[in-house]
Design an enzyme around this catalytic site. Structure first.
Site, PDB file in Angstrom:
ATOM      1  N   THR A 101       0.832  -1.199   0.000  1.00  0.00           N
ATOM      2  CA  THR A 101       0.000   0.000   0.000  1.00  0.00           C
ATOM      3  C   THR A 101       0.863   1.244   0.000  1.00  0.00           C
ATOM      4  O   THR A 101       2.074   1.184   0.232  1.00  0.00           O
ATOM      5  CB  THR A 101      -0.914   0.006   1.236  1.00  0.00           C
ATOM      6  OG1 THR A 101      -0.103  -0.146   2.410  1.00  0.00           O
ATOM      7  CG2 THR A 101      -1.911  -1.126   1.170  1.00  0.00           C
ATOM      8  N   LYS A 133      -8.777   0.904   0.653  1.00  0.00           N
ATOM      9  CA  LYS A 133      -7.582   0.575  -0.124  1.00  0.00           C
ATOM     10  C   LYS A 133      -7.526  -0.913  -0.432  1.00  0.00           C
ATOM     11  O   LYS A 133      -7.383  -1.316  -1.582  1.00  0.00           O
ATOM     12  CB  LYS A 133      -6.313   0.987   0.645  1.00  0.00           C
ATOM     13  CG  LYS A 133      -6.063   2.457   0.731  1.00  0.00           C
ATOM     14  CD  LYS A 133      -4.750   2.781   1.425  1.00  0.00           C
ATOM     15  CE  LYS A 133      -4.834   2.556   2.921  1.00  0.00           C
ATOM     16  NZ  LYS A 133      -3.663   3.090   3.634  1.00  0.00           N
ATOM     17  N   THR A 134      -7.634  -1.700   0.613  1.00  0.00           N
ATOM     18  CA  THR A 134      -7.434  -3.149   0.467  1.00  0.00           C
ATOM     19  C   THR A 134      -8.720  -3.952   0.608  1.00  0.00           C
ATOM     20  O   THR A 134      -8.691  -5.173   0.473  1.00  0.00           O
ATOM     21  CB  THR A 134      -6.436  -3.642   1.530  1.00  0.00           C
ATOM     22  OG1 THR A 134      -6.935  -3.300   2.829  1.00  0.00           O
ATOM     23  CG2 THR A 134      -5.073  -2.992   1.326  1.00  0.00           C
ATOM     24  N   ILE A 195      -9.342  -0.095   9.791  1.00  0.00           N
ATOM     25  CA  ILE A 195     -10.392  -1.015   9.322  1.00  0.00           C
ATOM     26  C   ILE A 195      -9.807  -2.078   8.397  1.00  0.00           C
ATOM     27  O   ILE A 195      -9.943  -3.273   8.624  1.00  0.00           O
ATOM     28  CB  ILE A 195     -11.514  -0.253   8.588  1.00  0.00           C
ATOM     29  CG1 ILE A 195     -12.141   0.802   9.511  1.00  0.00           C
ATOM     30  CG2 ILE A 195     -12.575  -1.229   8.073  1.00  0.00           C
ATOM     31  CD1 ILE A 195     -12.752   0.239  10.772  1.00  0.00           C
ATOM     32  N   LYS A 206      -6.962 -16.553   9.924  1.00  0.00           N
ATOM     33  CA  LYS A 206      -7.934 -17.628   9.755  1.00  0.00           C
ATOM     34  C   LYS A 206      -7.422 -18.675   8.777  1.00  0.00           C
ATOM     35  O   LYS A 206      -7.580 -19.884   9.003  1.00  0.00           O
ATOM     36  CB  LYS A 206      -9.273 -17.065   9.265  1.00  0.00           C
ATOM     37  CG  LYS A 206     -10.318 -18.139   8.999  1.00  0.00           C
ATOM     38  CD  LYS A 206     -11.655 -17.548   8.578  1.00  0.00           C
ATOM     39  CE  LYS A 206     -12.677 -18.660   8.336  1.00  0.00           C
ATOM     40  NZ  LYS A 206     -14.020 -18.130   8.015  1.00  0.00           N
ATOM     41  N   ARG A 283       9.777 -17.300  38.703  1.00  0.00           N
ATOM     42  CA  ARG A 283      10.299 -18.599  39.121  1.00  0.00           C
ATOM     43  C   ARG A 283       9.179 -19.500  39.635  1.00  0.00           C
ATOM     44  O   ARG A 283       9.154 -20.689  39.361  1.00  0.00           O
ATOM     45  CB  ARG A 283      11.365 -18.412  40.210  1.00  0.00           C
ATOM     46  CG  ARG A 283      12.703 -17.897  39.697  1.00  0.00           C
ATOM     47  CD  ARG A 283      13.691 -17.785  40.828  1.00  0.00           C
ATOM     48  NE  ARG A 283      13.242 -16.821  41.834  1.00  0.00           N
ATOM     49  CZ  ARG A 283      13.719 -16.756  43.080  1.00  0.00           C
ATOM     50  NH1 ARG A 283      14.634 -17.618  43.479  1.00  0.00           N
ATOM     51  NH2 ARG A 283      13.280 -15.840  43.922  1.00  0.00           N
ATOM     52  N   HIS A 347       4.677  -9.220  54.269  1.00  0.00           N
ATOM     53  CA  HIS A 347       3.488  -9.955  53.833  1.00  0.00           C
ATOM     54  C   HIS A 347       2.310  -9.014  53.592  1.00  0.00           C
ATOM     55  O   HIS A 347       1.197  -9.240  54.055  1.00  0.00           O
ATOM     56  CB  HIS A 347       3.121 -11.042  54.840  1.00  0.00           C
ATOM     57  CG  HIS A 347       4.154 -12.122  54.939  1.00  0.00           C
ATOM     58  ND1 HIS A 347       4.555 -12.868  53.853  1.00  0.00           N
ATOM     59  CD2 HIS A 347       4.891 -12.558  55.991  1.00  0.00           C
ATOM     60  CE1 HIS A 347       5.483 -13.739  54.237  1.00  0.00           C
ATOM     61  NE2 HIS A 347       5.708 -13.571  55.526  1.00  0.00           N
ATOM     62  N   PHE A 542     -16.108  -0.338  62.662  1.00  0.00           N
ATOM     63  CA  PHE A 542     -16.641  -0.003  63.983  1.00  0.00           C
ATOM     64  C   PHE A 542     -16.413  -1.131  64.985  1.00  0.00           C
ATOM     65  O   PHE A 542     -16.152  -2.273  64.622  1.00  0.00           O
ATOM     66  CB  PHE A 542     -18.129   0.358  63.912  1.00  0.00           C
ATOM     67  CG  PHE A 542     -19.048  -0.760  63.469  1.00  0.00           C
ATOM     68  CD1 PHE A 542     -19.259  -1.899  64.256  1.00  0.00           C
ATOM     69  CD2 PHE A 542     -19.761  -0.664  62.273  1.00  0.00           C
ATOM     70  CE1 PHE A 542     -20.118  -2.915  63.864  1.00  0.00           C
ATOM     71  CE2 PHE A 542     -20.623  -1.673  61.871  1.00  0.00           C
ATOM     72  CZ  PHE A 542     -20.799  -2.792  62.667  1.00  0.00           C
ATOM     73  N   ASP A 549     -14.595  -5.193  76.360  1.00  0.00           N
ATOM     74  CA  ASP A 549     -14.161  -5.560  75.001  1.00  0.00           C
ATOM     75  C   ASP A 549     -13.126  -4.548  74.524  1.00  0.00           C
ATOM     76  O   ASP A 549     -12.453  -3.908  75.333  1.00  0.00           O
ATOM     77  CB  ASP A 549     -15.370  -5.638  74.055  1.00  0.00           C
ATOM     78  CG  ASP A 549     -15.139  -6.578  72.875  1.00  0.00           C
ATOM     79  OD1 ASP A 549     -14.526  -6.140  71.889  1.00  0.00           O
ATOM     80  OD2 ASP A 549     -15.558  -7.749  72.955  1.00  0.00           O
ATOM     81  N   ARG A 591     -15.392   3.463  56.396  1.00  0.00           N
ATOM     82  CA  ARG A 591     -14.790   2.183  56.751  1.00  0.00           C
ATOM     83  C   ARG A 591     -13.614   1.883  55.823  1.00  0.00           C
ATOM     84  O   ARG A 591     -13.604   2.317  54.667  1.00  0.00           O
ATOM     85  CB  ARG A 591     -15.843   1.070  56.633  1.00  0.00           C
ATOM     86  CG  ARG A 591     -15.397  -0.267  57.212  1.00  0.00           C
ATOM     87  CD  ARG A 591     -16.492  -1.308  57.057  1.00  0.00           C
ATOM     88  NE  ARG A 591     -16.642  -1.719  55.676  1.00  0.00           N
ATOM     89  CZ  ARG A 591     -17.587  -2.558  55.239  1.00  0.00           C
ATOM     90  NH1 ARG A 591     -18.470  -3.043  56.092  1.00  0.00           N
ATOM     91  NH2 ARG A 591     -17.646  -2.890  53.967  1.00  0.00           N
TER      92      ARG A 591
END
Length: 595
Positions: A101, A133-134, A195, A206, A283, A347, A542, A549, A591
């Site tokens: 092209t 074009k194509t 396109i 394909k 690894r 961690h 909360f 507690d 929270r």
């Protein structure tokens, strides 16, 4: 139909001038067009012109082969013309006729490679500003025809269409255009959607048993070797076909993402395609028996968006699966702070955080918060690592015994001085040294579950974005409020159930990942030790209970101010408990669960 130069003269003589004009070519160009294409394709005239010359033509026998059928041909259409001359010369040496092209044809011609223009094959000029074009049977027929099906080959012979053995195509630089720092207009974005290119790539992929499709210049040497040695390798063909479809899929995902962003403000589209590209095999995964790899997200939203995935590794062993997770956690946490800050992670949990005007002091305080956990951890800074800081990282001894030199897996920072990097590299051959850019806000956070994905906004809230509402009788002092905000910013990066105790811009202790909040509190208190008196405590959620507690134990330990979201049916118990012990209680209404 087949023709010779003699019959061509007869054809031209038999075509009326009006019919010649209808072909779109001037009269003098028709013999030239035939001579240029006769080695591979039949001369093309309009149906009207051919009808006028029908008396001079000989009907071919069914099954006869056009001259195109026996030639070796390649179609090349490239936006990125890297190594095009190398490819063109290599194909020409192997005896291939090259069809190309506009811009690609000019580049090949400039490189001294013989080339036939696509319009000479389609007998139709490029039109609609290059949009067409194509997209023509003379192109796609030559790509899609199966060589093992007689009726396919007969159809090509009937219409004078030659076959393509190789197709080399890459696409308009849509991704680069729409992700450029120079904002592109919507109309320009649309014009950069390819396109014809995807159509040719998909067609060749394909039909890869008969047509080799190449979309990456890195595959040019392998292609030429394959053709030179006349190999018959089905796996090679399949790999190129896979790469081609993947190339188009990634391209389409960028177009889709861009269009969705131009269409609606909704962050969660009905369908989502992620273009991720292999950065490196690892690894192993979390454990040695698990295979693993690291992929980079190529979504438009990630362009110049920072993060560990785009970090530069200056030194050390290759990154592991767990290294990436830990480095990401450390970097995301340290980038939350405006003052010079050091974060130590183990961690994925920050076990030490400190902010100071003197970054060396911040580093030492961050390690001191939990020196046992810090050993073998990840150290992150939000400021440049200079020679002085690098020396301290290299030589600092563990606060537990004053003798053991601290060992780290990774150091990550936004930049390093030349001398600082040199000193740090001398600490260990294995120390991974990363240079990263800050993560952009507003990213889409994705997490995989069995058979699906969870998507959410990233947790970007800072203390400046929310209100710390005083709900207790005691109003915190300015320094206590500052400590509460610092603890709150830390606790959002700790795994739930999460408690952080902090004072004077320094984490004193944290409890993470416990099934109940009381146990997380006790771990944090134990780590904070005697420094807990007057400190701030932040909880990611909360407190479901107060008396006997977590809230009461925190008050009894000497905590001066507590920051929590509130929202429990027993919030009044928490308020009454804090009032009894003279502790300030702040509700944030936000929270910070982290799983």
């Amino acid at each position: 139909t087949s023709a010779t130069p003699t019959t061509t003269k007869a054809i031209i003589a038999a075509i009326p001038s009006t019919s010649v004009a209808s072909t779109g070519y001037p009269v003098h160009s028709i013999p030239q067009l035939y001579q240029r294409t006769n080695s591979s394709f039949q001369p093309c005239y309009s149906k009207k012109a051919m009808a006028a010359a029908s008396e001079t033509l000989v009907e071919p026998k069914v099954g006869s082969r056009s001259p195109a059928s026996g030639s070796k041909q390649v179609l090349i259409s490239l936006s990125d013309k890297k190594d095009l001359a190398f490819l063109g010369n290599g194909l020409q040496e192997l005896g291939y006729t090259i069809v190309s092209t506009g811009g690609t044809a000019s580049a090949l011609d400039s490189a001294g490679v013989s080339v036939t223009k696509v319009e000479d094959i389609t007998c139709f000029p490029e039109m609609l500003d290059g949009r067409v074009k194509t997209l023509h049977p003379n192109i796609h027929g030559g790509i899609l025809a199966r060589r093992d099906l007689r009726h396919h080959m007969e159809a090509l012979d009937k219409h004078g269409i030659g076959t393509f053995d190789v197709v080399v195509v890459n696409l308009y630089p849509f991704y680069e255009k729409v992700s450029s720092s120079n904002k592109i207009a919507f109309e320009d974005g649309i014009e950069n959607i390819d396109i014809g290119g995807p159509a040719m790539i998909r067609a060749a992929a394909k039909n890869h048993r008969d047509v080799l499709i190449v979309v990456d210049s890195q595959d040019y040497p392998a292609l030429l070797e394959f053709l030179r040695e006349n190999k018959d390798d089905e796996q090679f063909r399949r790999k190129l076909a896979w790469k081609a479809f993947q190339h188009v899929a990634a391209y389409d995902s960028a177009v889709s993402e861009w269009l969705w962003n131009q269409t609606t403000g909704d962050k969660f589209p009905p369908n989502l395609t992620l273009p991720i590209s292999l950065r490196s095999p690892l690894r192993y995964g979390e454990n040695p028996h698990q295979k693993a790899a690291f992929y980079v997200d190529k979504s438009l939203s990630e362009v110049k968006a920072g993060g560990i995935a785009t970090a530069i590794q200056h030194h050390g062993k290759e990154m592991s699966y767990n290294n990436y997770l830990d480095a990401d956690a450390a970097w995301n946490c340290v980038c939350e702070f405006d003052k010079p800050t050091c974060v130590v992670v183990k961690h994925t949990n920050p076990c030490g955080v400190a902010s100071r005007g003197d970054i060396i002091e911040a580093y030492r305080l961050a390690v001191k918060a939990d020196p046992v956990s810090a050993f073998g951890g990840i150290v992150a800074f939000n400021v440049e690592v200079d020679e002085a800081l690098a020396k301290d990282i290299r030589e600092f001894r563990s606060p537990t015994d004053g003798e053991t030199r601290m060992f780290y897996e990774i150091v990550v920072a936004p930049k390093y001085t030349k001398k600082g990097l040199e000193v740090l590299c001398g600490k260990s051959k294995t120390l991974r040294i990363l240079e990263a850019s800050k993560n952009s806000k507003g990213k889409l956070s994705l997490r995989q579950v069995g058979g699906g994905w969870l998507a959410q906004d990233s947790d970007d809230l800072t203390p400046e974005d929310i209100s710390f509402n005083v709900v207790s009788a005691k109003v915190p002092q300015e320094s206590e409020l500052h400590d509460a905000k610092f603890a709150w910013l830390c606790v959002k990066h700790v795994k739930s159930n999460a408690i952080v105790i902090a004072k004077d811009n320094c984490m004193l202790g944290m409890g993470s990942g416990q099934p109940n909040r009381l146990e997380s509190l006790r771990i944090a208190l134990r780590k904070a030790g005697s420094d807990v008196n007057g400190a701030a405590l932040a909880s990611d959620a909360f407190f479901p209970f107060a008396w006997k507690d977590a809230v009461e134990e925190a008050c009894q330990s000497g905590i001066g101010v507590i920051a929590e979201p509130g929202g429990s049916i027993r919030d009044k118990d928490a308020i009454d408990c804090c009032n009894k012990y003279g502790v300030s209680l702040l509700f944030t209404n936000v929270r910070h669960f982290r799983h």
